[in-house]
Design a protein around this motif. Structure first.
Motif, mmCIF file in Angstrom:
data_model
loop_
_atom_site.group_PDB
_atom_site.id
_atom_site.type_symbol
_atom_site.label_atom_id
_atom_site.label_comp_id
_atom_site.label_asym_id
_atom_site.label_seq_id
_atom_site.Cartn_x
_atom_site.Cartn_y
_atom_site.Cartn_z
ATOM 1 N N ASN A 201 -13.231 -12.681 34.390
ATOM 2 C CA ASN A 201 -12.164 -11.821 34.887
ATOM 3 C C ASN A 201 -11.962 -11.917 36.401
ATOM 4 N N THR A 202 -12.747 -12.750 37.076
ATOM 5 C CA THR A 202 -12.562 -12.977 38.499
ATOM 6 C C THR A 202 -11.599 -14.141 38.670
ATOM 7 N N SER A 203 -10.567 -13.929 39.460
ATOM 8 C CA SER A 203 -9.580 -14.999 39.656
ATOM 9 C C SER A 203 -10.161 -16.082 40.565
ATOM 10 N N VAL A 204 -9.623 -17.258 40.428
ATOM 11 C CA VAL A 204 -10.061 -18.381 41.242
ATOM 12 C C VAL A 204 -9.727 -18.136 42.707
ATOM 13 N N SER A 205 -8.568 -17.541 42.947
ATOM 14 C CA SER A 205 -8.175 -17.278 44.333
ATOM 15 C C SER A 205 -9.126 -16.275 44.998
ATOM 16 N N LYS A 206 -9.570 -15.257 44.258
ATOM 17 C CA LYS A 206 -10.529 -14.298 44.814
ATOM 18 C C LYS A 206 -11.853 -14.984 45.116
ATOM 19 N N ALA A 207 -12.272 -15.878 44.230
ATOM 20 C CA ALA A 207 -13.525 -16.597 44.442
ATOM 21 C C ALA A 207 -13.448 -17.471 45.693
ATOM 22 N N PHE A 208 -12.334 -18.161 45.883
ATOM 23 C CA PHE A 208 -12.201 -19.005 47.061
ATOM 24 C C PHE A 208 -12.022 -18.194 48.342
ATOM 25 N N ILE A 209 -11.400 -17.034 48.243
ATOM 26 C CA ILE A 209 -11.298 -16.157 49.412
ATOM 27 C C ILE A 209 -12.685 -15.676 49.819
ATOM 28 N N LEU A 210 -13.500 -15.273 48.843
ATOM 29 C CA LEU A 210 -14.867 -14.842 49.153
ATOM 30 C C LEU A 210 -15.702 -15.989 49.711
ATOM 31 N N LEU A 211 -15.512 -17.191 49.190
ATOM 32 C CA LEU A 211 -16.205 -18.357 49.728
ATOM 33 C C LEU A 211 -15.777 -18.609 51.172
ATOM 34 N N GLY A 212 -14.490 -18.468 51.455
ATOM 35 C CA GLY A 212 -13.996 -18.645 52.815
ATOM 36 C C GLY A 212 -14.490 -17.564 53.764
ATOM 37 N N VAL A 213 -14.544 -16.321 53.286
ATOM 38 C CA VAL A 213 -15.049 -15.223 54.114
ATOM 39 C C VAL A 213 -16.522 -15.450 54.452
#
Length: 150
Positions: A41-53
């Motif tokens: 249920n975690t979107s790919v965009s949220k995962a990449f935003i967290l990786l970027g943060v």
């Protein structure tokens, strides 16, 4: 050894435990991994935003470390510069190691979706920045009034 040197060493060890050790212990001993349901249920965009943060926070920590411990000591010509370079390399290895270890052991084929805001890859540099500002900058400015200048 002077009292002030021992005092500084104590606070550095204390700071490192609460900035690095405690988040790792809480995450891995507390088994705070994302479940399969949460990762789907975690979107790919949220995962990449967290990786970027997380990556941006780590770069801020590296720049702060270089500015605080390498550039200032190079200007003072203290040669302890080798120990500080080793410390920087250990810090880089910690960031890469957390990311690599967590990806292998926590992703379970979902990619970067195992990341969440309180994951050690994001929380450690955030706490490192918070404690650095608190312990090294604020307390230094507060106690500089009491330190006698010869």
């Amino acid at each position: 050894m002077k009292f002030s040197n021992g005092f500084n060493i104590f606070w550095i060890i204390y700071f490192l435990f609460f900035a690095i050790g405690l988040p790792l212990i809480l995450h891995y001993a507390g088994d705070h991994h994302q479940s399969d349901f949460e990762m789907t249920n975690t979107s790919v965009s949220k995962a990449f935003i967290l990786l970027g943060v997380g990556t941006a926070l780590w770069f801020i920590v590296f720049i702060y470390y270089i500015k605080k411990f390498l550039v200032n000591l190079a200007l003072k010509k203290n040669g302890t510069i080798v120990l500080n370079v080793v410390g920087l390399l250990l810090l880089i290895a910690l960031a890469a190691g957390i990311l690599f270890y967590a990806y292998i052991n926590e992703s379970r084929g979902y990619g970067w979706r195992y990341l969440y805001f309180w994951h050690p890859y994001i929380f450690i540099p955030g706490s490192f920045i918070f404690y650095s500002v608190l312990f090294f900058d604020i307390t230094k400015s507060l106690f500089s009034k009491f330190k006698a200048n010869p």
